[in-house]
Design a protein around this motif. Structure first.
Motif, PDB file in Angstrom:
ATOM      1  N   GLY A  84       2.616   2.010 -20.709  1.00  0.00           N
ATOM      2  CA  GLY A  84       3.198   2.774 -21.819  1.00  0.00           C
ATOM      3  C   GLY A  84       3.732   4.113 -21.350  1.00  0.00           C
ATOM      4  O   GLY A  84       3.339   5.166 -21.846  1.00  0.00           O
ATOM      5  N   ILE A  85       4.606   4.057 -20.327  1.00  0.00           N
ATOM      6  CA  ILE A  85       5.227   5.285 -19.813  1.00  0.00           C
ATOM      7  C   ILE A  85       6.738   5.082 -19.744  1.00  0.00           C
ATOM      8  O   ILE A  85       7.222   3.941 -19.725  1.00  0.00           O
ATOM      9  N   GLY A  86       7.470   6.185 -19.682  1.00  0.00           N
ATOM     10  CA  GLY A  86       8.916   6.103 -19.557  1.00  0.00           C
ATOM     11  C   GLY A  86       9.338   6.202 -18.101  1.00  0.00           C
ATOM     12  O   GLY A  86       8.516   6.506 -17.232  1.00  0.00           O
ATOM     13  N   PRO A  87      10.623   5.944 -17.822  1.00  0.00           N
ATOM     14  CA  PRO A  87      11.078   5.911 -16.424  1.00  0.00           C
ATOM     15  C   PRO A  87      10.922   7.242 -15.700  1.00  0.00           C
ATOM     16  O   PRO A  87      10.770   7.267 -14.483  1.00  0.00           O
ATOM     17  N   ARG A  88      10.949   8.345 -16.434  1.00  0.00           N
ATOM     18  CA  ARG A  88      10.822   9.636 -15.754  1.00  0.00           C
ATOM     19  C   ARG A  88       9.371   9.961 -15.375  1.00  0.00           C
ATOM     20  O   ARG A  88       9.112  10.976 -14.741  1.00  0.00           O
ATOM     21  N   ALA A  89       8.458   9.078 -15.724  1.00  0.00           N
ATOM     22  CA  ALA A  89       7.060   9.274 -15.304  1.00  0.00           C
ATOM     23  C   ALA A  89       6.851   8.804 -13.867  1.00  0.00           C
ATOM     24  O   ALA A  89       5.739   8.848 -13.347  1.00  0.00           O
ATOM     25  N   ILE A  90       7.920   8.310 -13.244  1.00  0.00           N
ATOM     26  CA  ILE A  90       7.836   7.896 -11.837  1.00  0.00           C
ATOM     27  C   ILE A  90       8.890   8.679 -11.049  1.00  0.00           C
ATOM     28  O   ILE A  90      10.076   8.597 -11.358  1.00  0.00           O
ATOM     29  N   ASP A  91       8.441   9.434 -10.060  1.00  0.00           N
ATOM     30  CA  ASP A  91       9.385  10.223  -9.261  1.00  0.00           C
ATOM     31  C   ASP A  91       9.761   9.543  -7.957  1.00  0.00           C
ATOM     32  O   ASP A  91      10.811   9.812  -7.404  1.00  0.00           O
ATOM     33  N   GLU A  92       8.873   8.727  -7.453  1.00  0.00           N
ATOM     34  CA  GLU A  92       9.119   8.160  -6.128  1.00  0.00           C
ATOM     35  C   GLU A  92       8.566   6.743  -6.041  1.00  0.00           C
ATOM     36  O   GLU A  92       7.423   6.500  -6.457  1.00  0.00           O
ATOM     37  N   VAL A  93       9.372   5.842  -5.499  1.00  0.00           N
ATOM     38  CA  VAL A  93       8.953   4.445  -5.348  1.00  0.00           C
ATOM     39  C   VAL A  93       8.676   4.176  -3.864  1.00  0.00           C
ATOM     40  O   VAL A  93       9.579   4.265  -3.030  1.00  0.00           O
ATOM     41  N   ILE A  94       7.425   3.885  -3.568  1.00  0.00           N
ATOM     42  CA  ILE A  94       7.045   3.617  -2.184  1.00  0.00           C
ATOM     43  C   ILE A  94       6.748   2.129  -2.019  1.00  0.00           C
ATOM     44  O   ILE A  94       5.889   1.580  -2.710  1.00  0.00           O
ATOM     45  N   GLY A  95       7.488   1.487  -1.154  1.00  0.00           N
ATOM     46  CA  GLY A  95       7.279   0.067  -0.902  1.00  0.00           C
ATOM     47  C   GLY A  95       6.389  -0.109   0.312  1.00  0.00           C
ATOM     48  O   GLY A  95       6.570   0.563   1.328  1.00  0.00           O
ATOM     49  N   VAL A  96       5.399  -0.977   0.196  1.00  0.00           N
ATOM     50  CA  VAL A  96       4.545  -1.263   1.352  1.00  0.00           C
ATOM     51  C   VAL A  96       5.077  -2.527   2.027  1.00  0.00           C
ATOM     52  O   VAL A  96       5.262  -3.566   1.376  1.00  0.00           O
ATOM     53  N   VAL A  97       5.365  -2.387   3.322  1.00  0.00           N
ATOM     54  CA  VAL A  97       5.959  -3.482   4.092  1.00  0.00           C
ATOM     55  C   VAL A  97       5.056  -3.778   5.287  1.00  0.00           C
ATOM     56  O   VAL A  97       4.827  -2.897   6.124  1.00  0.00           O
ATOM     57  N   LYS A  98       4.532  -4.980   5.332  1.00  0.00           N
ATOM     58  CA  LYS A  98       3.770  -5.377   6.518  1.00  0.00           C
ATOM     59  C   LYS A  98       4.769  -5.551   7.659  1.00  0.00           C
ATOM     60  O   LYS A  98       5.898  -6.001   7.415  1.00  0.00           O
ATOM     61  N   ALA A  99       4.394  -5.220   8.873  1.00  0.00           N
ATOM     62  CA  ALA A  99       5.327  -5.244  10.007  1.00  0.00           C
ATOM     63  C   ALA A  99       5.819  -6.650  10.354  1.00  0.00           C
ATOM     64  O   ALA A  99       6.728  -6.829  11.152  1.00  0.00           O
ATOM     65  N   TYR A 100       5.188  -7.654   9.733  1.00  0.00           N
ATOM     66  CA  TYR A 100       5.653  -9.042   9.835  1.00  0.00           C
ATOM     67  C   TYR A 100       5.490  -9.592   8.421  1.00  0.00           C
ATOM     68  O   TYR A 100       5.367  -8.796   7.476  1.00  0.00           O
ATOM     69  N   THR A 101       5.508 -10.883   8.220  1.00  0.00           N
ATOM     70  CA  THR A 101       5.413 -11.402   6.846  1.00  0.00           C
ATOM     71  C   THR A 101       4.227 -12.349   6.724  1.00  0.00           C
ATOM     72  O   THR A 101       3.938 -13.103   7.653  1.00  0.00           O
ATOM     73  N   THR A 102       3.555 -12.291   5.566  1.00  0.00           N
ATOM     74  CA  THR A 102       2.546 -13.313   5.275  1.00  0.00           C
ATOM     75  C   THR A 102       2.713 -13.790   3.837  1.00  0.00           C
ATOM     76  O   THR A 102       3.301 -13.101   2.996  1.00  0.00           O
ATOM     77  N   ARG A 103       2.180 -14.939   3.609  1.00  0.00           N
ATOM     78  CA  ARG A 103       2.171 -15.488   2.250  1.00  0.00           C
ATOM     79  C   ARG A 103       0.940 -16.378   2.138  1.00  0.00           C
ATOM     80  O   ARG A 103       0.633 -17.133   3.064  1.00  0.00           O
ATOM     81  N   VAL A 104       0.250 -16.296   1.000  1.00  0.00           N
ATOM     82  CA  VAL A 104      -0.879 -17.196   0.788  1.00  0.00           C
ATOM     83  C   VAL A 104      -0.572 -17.983  -0.481  1.00  0.00           C
ATOM     84  O   VAL A 104      -0.062 -17.428  -1.438  1.00  0.00           O
ATOM     85  N   GLY A 105      -0.777 -19.292  -0.414  1.00  0.00           N
ATOM     86  CA  GLY A 105      -0.342 -20.127  -1.524  1.00  0.00           C
ATOM     87  C   GLY A 105       0.993 -20.759  -1.166  1.00  0.00           C
ATOM     88  O   GLY A 105       1.576 -20.467  -0.114  1.00  0.00           O
ATOM     89  N   ALA A 106       1.480 -21.623  -2.078  1.00  0.00           N
ATOM     90  CA  ALA A 106       2.686 -22.398  -1.786  1.00  0.00           C
ATOM     91  C   ALA A 106       3.955 -21.615  -2.086  1.00  0.00           C
ATOM     92  O   ALA A 106       3.910 -20.540  -2.675  1.00  0.00           O
ATOM     93  N   GLY A 107       5.085 -22.189  -1.670  1.00  0.00           N
ATOM     94  CA  GLY A 107       6.378 -21.595  -1.995  1.00  0.00           C
ATOM     95  C   GLY A 107       7.198 -21.282  -0.765  1.00  0.00           C
ATOM     96  O   GLY A 107       6.675 -21.269   0.347  1.00  0.00           O
TER      97      GLY A 107
END
Ligand code: GDP
Ligand code: IMO
Ligand code: MG
Length: 424
Positions: free
Chosen positions: A253-276
């Motif tokens: 229940g917040i508006g878009p200005r309640a977020i100043d910075e978007v930090i993405g976490v990136v593993k140095a390689y890729t993993t996935r658990v489960g199908a797809g």
């Protein structure tokens, strides 16, 4: 002035969000979870002690920080009680600093049963869910017959709503002797928990908005990864919530200005658990090496994670979906000792080279990755604390990623422990 930041997973989950949130929590006043449920497993290692959180925000280890669980989370009331008990055993108090939205829908025992039954009926086409009841709980929420935390404080209403489940979930309840269909028992057990939750319930939207107005700093903690988003991910091989940035707005229940910075976490390689689909998956010795070196076994289910090279095509898509400003790259140390690193910069789809994900994301299982090869490094990077001290080829690898994604690298994690971090 400190910023209100959101930390999101940029791949298929388990990027190391827990560790990054725990670190950034030191600079925040309030840490808030906004979606997902106990399907999440966020690990924090402080000295030699390992904590695994499923529902509790990863800021909870910082005494004095306020932690919030928003309406967008599906809350397993029995599961969270177990997590709280572990906190108390470790001498960490949550009193007067853990707050939960009364509108959070509950994950109840029958949701886990239904999750398991549905997975079984999908046969070989199963999704590989965590069987934590997440999908069935979100289904109930959207169908408008979910049970919310607030219902615990209105026993008559709770009873009626539970009884209604028997009617609408007839195929799972009728004739079943599974104890998870025992609604009388669930009712009794829920009422026993009411006193635990009563002091924790607040108007989360008001709380966060007023905190921001008074100059406090919020850290929003995403669960799962952007490629598991129910709308924007690899549907149907996805989770049932919006794991991308918008989930924080509706989930708290917040508006878009309640977020100043978007930090993405990136593993140095890729993993996935489960199908797809997983274009850069390695089903060879290199995949095994990443799994063993990276200890890639699920935090929630213990399942071995599928492993592969970094996929920049998928990451470009995710950076765009979320408006990622900066990334935190984790598990760089796992790549130590490799002669060569590959990064996927394009896909081959039906003989055509594409540099973006296909319109139909399901076709990700048809693409062939096109790789760039980068030189590896032999040095041990574990625990390195400054960017300049990294081997030249490790720096080059990171700079290649940042340039391709057009984002800055804010942090580089060089080990599981809290201290093993480079603040760039
Ligand atoms: P989350 O779900 O995104 O919080 O990630 P998980 O906790 O499920 O999985 C990440 C795993 O990697 C955990 O076991 C962490 O302790 C571990 N980890 C995090 N950062 C690093 C790192 O930089 N190096 C190594 N070797 N392990 C890390
Ligand atoms: P964290 O927050 C990795 C995956 C499951 C399955 C799919 C659907 O620790 O990164 P669900 O139980 O949500 O219906 O399962 O989503 N999944 C995760 N994979 N990390 C997670 O959380 C996940 N939460 C769900 O493996 O493929
Ligand atoms: Mg995890």
């Amino acid at each position: 002035m400190a910023k209100n930041r959101i930390v999101l997973g940029c791949q298929w989950g388990d990027e190391g969000k827990g560790k990054i949130v725990d670190l950034l929590a030191a600079e925040a006043d309030i840490i808030a979870r906004f979606q997902g449920g106990a399907n999440a497993g966020h690990t924090i290692v402080v000295d030699d002690r390992k904590y695994k959180f499923h529902l509790l925000p990863s800021g909870i280890l910082h005494e004095g920080k306020q932690c919030v669980i928003g309406n967008g989370v599906v809350l397993d009331p029995f599961g969270i009680k177990e997590e709280l008990d572990v906190l108390v055993e470790n001498g960490i108090s949550y009193r007067d600093r853990l707050w939960i939205s009364p509108a959070a829908n509950l994950v109840l025992p029958y949701h886990k049963l239904i999750d398991a039954v549905q997975e079984h009926s999908r046969g070989t086409a199963n999704l590989g869910t965590t069987k934590r009841g997440i999908g069935p709980a979100y289904v109930d929420k959207v169908a408008r017959h979910g049970i919310r935390l607030v219902d615990l404080f209105a026993p008559e209403r709770l009873k009626k709503r539970l009884e209604f489940q028997r009617t609408i979930k007839e195929q799972y309840f009728t004739g079943s002797d599974d104890e998870r269909t025992d609604l009388d028992r669930t009712y009794r057990e829920l009422l026993q928990l009411a006193d635990l939750f009563r002091p924790l319930v607040i108007d989360v939207s008001r709380y966060i908005n007023e905190a921001i107005d008074s100059g406090k700093t919020i850290l929003y903690e995403g669960a799962q990864g952007s490629l598991l988003d129910v709308d924007l991910g690899t549907y149907p091989f996805a989770t049932s919530s919006n794991t991308t940035v918008g989930g924080a707005l509706t989930g708290l229940g917040i508006g878009p200005r309640a977020i100043d910075e978007v930090i993405g976490v990136v593993k140095a390689y890729t993993t996935r658990v489960g199908a797809g689909p997983f274009p850069t998956e390695l089903v060879d010795d290199m995949g095994d090496r990443l799994r063993n070196q990276g200890d890639e076994f699920g935090t929630t289910t213990g399942r071995p994670r599928r492993c592969g090279w970094l996929d920049l095509v998928a990451l470009r898509h995710v950076v765009r979906l979320n408006g990622v400003d900066a990334i935190a790259v984790t598990k760089l140390d796992v790549l130590d000792g490799l002669d060569e690193l590959k990064v996927c910069h394009a896909y081959d789809l039906d003989g055509k080279i594409i540099t973006d994900v296909p319109l139909d994301l399901a076709r990700l299982n048809e693409v062939k990755p096109v790789y760039t090869s980068l030189p590896g490094w032999s040095e041990d990077t574990t625990g390195i604390l400054s960017f300049a001290d990294l081997p030249a080829n490790a720096r080059a690898y990171l700079e290649y990623i940042a340039a391709d994604l057009k984002v800055e690298i804010k942090m580089v994690s060089t080990g599981a422990k809290r201290k093993e971090i480079i603040m760039v």
